[in-house]
Scaffold this motif. Structure first.
Motif, PDB file in Angstrom:
ATOM      1  N   ALA A   1       0.843  -1.208   0.000  1.00 16.82           N
ATOM      2  CA  ALA A   1       0.000   0.000   0.000  1.00 16.82           C
ATOM      3  C   ALA A   1       0.874   1.252   0.000  1.00 16.82           C
ATOM      4  N   SER A   2       2.035   1.166   0.686  1.00 18.26           N
ATOM      5  CA  SER A   2       2.877   2.355   0.792  1.00 18.26           C
ATOM      6  C   SER A   2       3.571   2.690  -0.530  1.00 18.26           C
ATOM      7  N   ARG A   3       3.738   1.713  -1.398  1.00 17.46           N
ATOM      8  CA  ARG A   3       4.436   1.952  -2.662  1.00 17.46           C
ATOM      9  C   ARG A   3       3.494   1.915  -3.867  1.00 17.46           C
TER      10      ARG A   3
ATOM     11  N   GLU B   1       3.100   5.098  -6.207  1.00 13.08           N
ATOM     12  CA  GLU B   1       4.230   5.459  -7.084  1.00 13.08           C
ATOM     13  C   GLU B   1       4.378   4.451  -8.217  1.00 13.08           C
TER      14      GLU B   1
END
Lengths: 602, 127
Positions: free
Chosen positions: B30-32, B35
């Motif tokens: 989810a954090s990447r 991007e």
């Protein structure tokens, strides 16, 4: 494998930090010798849960770190995540979203990958407790083979603090003790959620577990009653006869304390330091050495928990007091929750029963009004609650001949409905006396007087006999609002109200009968006081009998059918009482001389 | 083959006429996801009909990563193209199976001999 390790860290509320922290924990677990694949599963669980918390943090706490405690055991790892969101209803059985949904799989994954997940809400915040069984890494797969094992300096959990060297026992922060407490609590939660136990049974279950945990020998839990002046024994582990002695001793001591502390309330005394030593003197053998703890929830004294302990162990140690507090609060919440559930169930059952009662009552009312060549009749009967105390009946005796009752039992709801039903049966039984409405009322009074007196209720009623050939009506009245009659050729509106007290006031009472000649194009209105007691929008003025007469007078120019009269009258009342909810049952019967040919649709 | 830094993640992509393959993706989280999604969408030019994701070296996949894969799958489907997951690592395969998305994606297992098996819904097999 290095079991017994505990990691206590604060994680910044940011998806990147969550991810990095979880990755570090994963590496740490591999370093401790756990299976890398299962450790990865644990990492996914942590990321899903923590991301969820970051996403749902309250606005005030959005910048607060999330506390995560990971405890490592021989065959499992568990995570305690202290939730600073509003808290939520934990879904035990999350479902997958549709195949093309881009979100909504996180908690499903958590449930699939974890062995046990419990969400624990208490006054101090919410706690998510996750357990995952982790086996040791197979030979050749231990730390280092993952290719990601960090050096000691790399093992820097992305958090404000991390402590993986907590002592094995001793302090209140003792991880083993916390683990034990949580296991005990969650064990009970699981049992409670799977059972349909009543609140005392839930209390017994929970307190037994607490006693095991702190090595207490017995317990008694007193719950504060709604009057806030007395207790009730909710749960106890001792024999009934001894229970009474301790209960009485406790009440006596509390009363004495109240007498000696004039400026303190009952509540204040119990919240303060309880004189356990004094109380111990009251206790029967072998139940010596009690410790009394107040249970306070949301600032209110909920109950008092008394725990017995061994004399040799001295007083209850501080670390156990904390446990007692946690269990007590949890117990109070469980009892409140059970009570709310029980109340909801009772309310649902009552609603169903009321619905049945309503159906029965509706079925007792005439379904289809009789067609007659001489008279047109229309009725509206609305109850303020599901069932009501108003009822009516229309007996079509022959062409141009009717017997009509309208009845209002004092009060509303089920008691009124019960008497209304009995009253209807008595009227039916006496319908052979149709030419004498007063006789019907008198008989009804004789039958019901004792029953009505015993419950201090009464009934108002009106019985009208109509005969088209003789062009007359006979009316008897038992304390009911006057009948209204209007001649089509005369705009004046007349009240007719023969003398008679309500049914249930005096045993042998007189009901006058009044013969009413029926003029050409007449309109008659029978009604219950719910109509005239309607209040205006400001809730100041009643519609009243004068309002009703005035309305009928102003609508006298045209000859309307009875159903039109009722529809327009109700429309007028709705406007008159804007915003006011109908507070009483309301029945209206409109009768007129037939002006059109009867049709089945009317 | 080009190697590109997506923020702190290094991943590769290789483009031929109508096909693009993304590989060396260390994680889909989810954090990447944001991007990576922006980077991938930028590379999906109109002529591309097959987007391949080599997830053999991906050792982390969470629900955010699944959301990314589904969004690319939808994007490719809307242009009548395909999104193929190549040689998923054990954890990626497990997550796909747990969430039953292995029935949604084309999954291709490349063997050491260079032949590939594409499975979808566990029934369709292509060379």
């Amino acid at each position: 494998m290095n079991c017994g390790t505990s990691i206590d860290c604060r994680i910044l509320p940011d998806l990147h930090h969550v991810r990095e922290s979880a990755a570090n924990i994963h590496r740490h677990l591999i370093k401790l010798g756990y299976d890398p694949h299962q450790s990865r599963e644990f990492e996914i669980i942590l990321v899903e849960v923590l991301n969820n918390l970051v996403a749902h943090a309250t606005r005030q706490k959005i910048h607060e770190n999330i506390r995560l405690v990971v405890s490592c055991h021989r065959e499992s790892v568990n995570a305690q995540i202290f939730d600073h969101s509003h808290g939520f209803i934990w879904n035990e059985n999350p479902q997958l979203p549709g195949d093309d949904a881009e979100s909504g799989r996180g908690l499903y994954l958590v449930h699939q990958l974890a062995d046990s997940v419990q969400y624990f809400r208490n006054l101090e915040g919410n706690l998510l407790w996750i357990e995952k069984k982790l086996k040791p890494a197979s030979p050749g797969e231990s730390s280092g083979t993952d290719g990601t094992t960090p050096s000691a300096t790399q093992l820097n959990i992305n958090a404000d603090s991390m402590d993986d060297s907590l002592p094995a026992s001793g302090s209140e922060q003792d991880p083993d003790m916390n683990q034990e407490v949580l296991s005990a609590l969650f064990g009970v939660i699981r049992e409670i959620s799977e059972s349909r136990d009543s609140s005392p049974a839930v209390a017994r279950r929970l307190l037994h577990r607490l006693c095991c945990l702190i090595e207490s020998e017995w317990f008694m839990f007193f719950e504060v009653l709604p009057d806030r002046e007395n207790f009730r024994l909710t749960a106890s582990s001792i024999e009934e006869d001894r229970e009474r002695i301790i209960e009485n001793s406790f009440s006596l001591l509390v009363k004495q304390m109240l007498l000696s502390a004039h400026d303190h309330t009952w509540d204040e005394i119990l919240r303060g330091e309880f004189p356990n030593e004094v109380f111990n003197n009251y206790l029967p053998s072998p139940y010596k050495w009690a410790h009394v703890c107040p249970v306070v929830i949301a600032g209110e004294l909920f109950g008092v928990l008394t725990l017995g302990h061994r004399p040799s162990s001295g007083s209850i140690p501080p670390k156990h007091r904390r446990l007692i507090q946690i269990f007590s609060e949890f117990l109070a919440i469980q009892i409140q929750s059970r009570k709310a559930q029980e109340s909801q169930i009772r309310s649902t059952v009552l609603k169903q029963e009321l619905e049945i009662a309503r159906n029965i009552q509706q079925a007792l009312l005439p379904g289809k009004l009789p067609l007659d060549n001489y008279f047109e009749i229309s009725v509206s009967c609305e109850t303020a609650q599901k069932v009501g105390g108003d009822f009516f009946d229309i007996e079509h005796l022959s062409e141009g001949e009717f017997l009509i009752y309208i009845v209002d039992v004092m009060g509303k709801g089920i008691p009124a409905a019960l008497f209304a039903t009995i009253c209807r049966t008595i009227f039916k039984y006496n319908k052979s006396h149709y030419r004498s409405p007063a006789h019907i009322l008198s008989e009804t009074n004789n039958y019901l007087f004792d029953d009505l007196c015993s419950v201090e209720m009464f009934i108002t009623a009106q019985v009208l006999y109509l005969n088209a050939r003789e062009k007359k009506a006979i009316l008897a009245n038992a304390g009911h609002p006057p009948l209204i009659i209007k001649s089509g050729n005369n705009p004046s509106v007349r009240e007719v109200c023969p003398e008679g007290l309500p049914i249930g006031i005096y045993r042998d009472t007189f009901f006058e009968e009044q013969v009413i000649p029926l003029p050409a194009n007449f309109d008659i209105l029978m009604y219950t006081d719910g109509l005239t007691d309607t209040r205006d929008a400001e809730n100041r003025e009643y519609f009243g009998i004068n309002g009703l007469k005035s309305w009928i007078g102003s609508n006298s120019d045209c000859h309307k059918a009875p159903h039109e009269v009722i529809r327009e009258l109700k429309g007028f009342l709705r406007k008159f009482s804007t915003h006011n909810i109908q507070s009483d049952d309301q029945t209206i019967i409109a009768i007129s001389e037939r002006r059109t040919c009867p049709s089945p649709s009317s | 083959m080009l190697s590109v830094n997506v923020s702190t993640i290094v991943m590769k992509f290789e483009k031929s006429e109508k096909r693009i393959r993304f590989s060396d993706i260390p994680e889909l989280s989810a954090s990447r996801a944001g991007e990576i999604k922006a980077f991938v969408l930028e590379k999906l030019s109109p002529e591309i009909s097959t987007a391949e994701f080599d997830l053999s070296r991906t050792d982390f996949l969470d629900s955010g990563g699944l959301g990314f894969l589904i969004s690319i799958h939808k994007s490719m489907s809307s242009r009548r193209g395909r999104c193929v997951i190549m040689s998923p690592s054990p954890i990626v395969r497990q997550v796909l199976e747990l969430t039953r998305l292995h029935k949604v994606f084309d999954i291709c297992d490349e063997t050491t001999s260079g032949s590939a098996t594409i499975s979808r819904n566990r029934s369709e097999v292509a060379p």
